[in-house]
Scaffold this active site. Structure first.
Site, PDB file in Angstrom:
ATOM      1  N   ASP A  24      44.115  37.727  39.458  1.00 38.61           N
ATOM      2  CA  ASP A  24      42.883  38.517  38.982  1.00 38.61           C
ATOM      3  C   ASP A  24      42.920  39.617  39.984  1.00 38.61           C
ATOM      4  OD1 ASP A  24      41.039  38.947  37.349  1.00 38.61           O
ATOM      5  OD2 ASP A  24      39.501  37.767  38.265  1.00 38.61           O
ATOM      6  N   ASN A  72      42.358  35.843  26.325  1.00 36.95           N
ATOM      7  CA  ASN A  72      43.106  37.132  26.677  1.00 36.95           C
ATOM      8  C   ASN A  72      43.373  37.894  25.224  1.00 36.95           C
ATOM      9  OD1 ASN A  72      44.612  36.439  29.911  1.00 36.95           O
ATOM     10  ND2 ASN A  72      42.752  37.250  29.342  1.00 36.95           N
TER      11      ASN A  72
END
Ligand code: FPP
Length: 246
Positions: A24, A72
């Site tokens: 991330d 996503n």
């Protein structure tokens, strides 16, 4: 007590056997430099290469990376395309080196949603590396843990409805065999970069007993030394599996 049964001081501390990473912070890395998000993802892909190599050098047997989640797809189309492009490039440009270094590559996730050429690249990479045994590298693409668990439950329900399976024979082992990670030992260490402290629908079943380590480093800056530090922290923790030690 015979001293022969005591571990020698030079014995390496145990584990981790399986390290899973939520990569991330690519976007924030780019934003901090006034760059487009894709620049962060590109540097993130470089970090993937570095960390895979580093994990092999550190003797980690299994490494699992969260590259693209089922959620996503809600990102802007351009960013989704960039991420798919980087995955395509990775599968083509890294295959030889992964194979040479004894890595067995496996892509975990729902392939039905991926472009046909990417599915072909995945199949080629898995077939080429399937007999390697130095390190297992699992890349999670179009992966979501709730989706994985739901599909497993649905398949088992279908087998029960068809009279092929008795409901009370469904135990943890039987359930695990329906998961996308079937045959892969559970992660014992889960790392998330960028300071966020969430699991974000990643390996929910499999991480039941994993040690969680959250580091502030943004993924594009993460490297072998960060991995080594997380391993040292893992070894300092006392793992009890719900029982009592000592
Ligand atoms: C999180 O950063 C990262 C991702 C959503 C994707 C991870 C992808 C890569 C590391 C590159 C491609 C992968 C491979 C295997 C070649 P973010 O965009 O959520 O960062 P932010 O939270 O700072 O916005």
């Amino acid at each position: 007590m015979s001293t022969a049964s005591l571990p020698a001081h030079s014995d390496p501390p145990p584990g981790p056997n399986h390290v899973a990473i939520i990569m991330d912070g690519n976007g924030r890395w780019a934003k901090a430099r006034g760059l487009p998000r894709v620049a962060g993802h590109r540097r993130g892909a470089d970090a993937v290469r570095r960390v895979v190599r580093g994990a092999g050098e550190l003797g980690i047997p299994i490494l699992t990376l969260f590259a693209f989640s089922t959620e996503n797809w809600t990102r802007p189309a351009e960013e989704v395309n960039d991420l798919m492009g980087l995955l395509r490039h990775y599968l083509r440009s890294e295959l030889e080196e992964l194979h040479r270094n004894g890595a067995r590559l496996r892509v975990i996730g729902n392939r039905a949603g991926l472009a046909p050429d990417i599915v072909r690249d995945i199949e080629r990479a898995e077939a080429m590396t399937h007999a390697n045994s130095r390190i297992d590298v699992n890349i999670c693409v179009n992966y979501g843990a709730r989706d994985e668990i739901l599909r497993a439950a649905r398949r088992l329900a279908e087998q029960v409805a068809a009279g092929e399976l008795e409901a009370d024979r469904i135990d943890e082992g039987r359930f695990e065999r329906e998961l996308l990670t079937s045959g892969v030992p559970d992660p014992d260490l889960l790392i998330r970069t960028s300071g966020e402290q969430r699991i974000s629908n990643f390996l929910l079943w499999q991480c039941a007993y994993a040690e969680l380590i959250f580091v502030d480093t943004l993924w594009p800056d993460f490297g072998k030394e960060h991995l080594e530090r997380a391993m040292a922290e893992f070894r300092r923790r006392e793992r009890r599996y719900g029982g009592v030690v000592g």
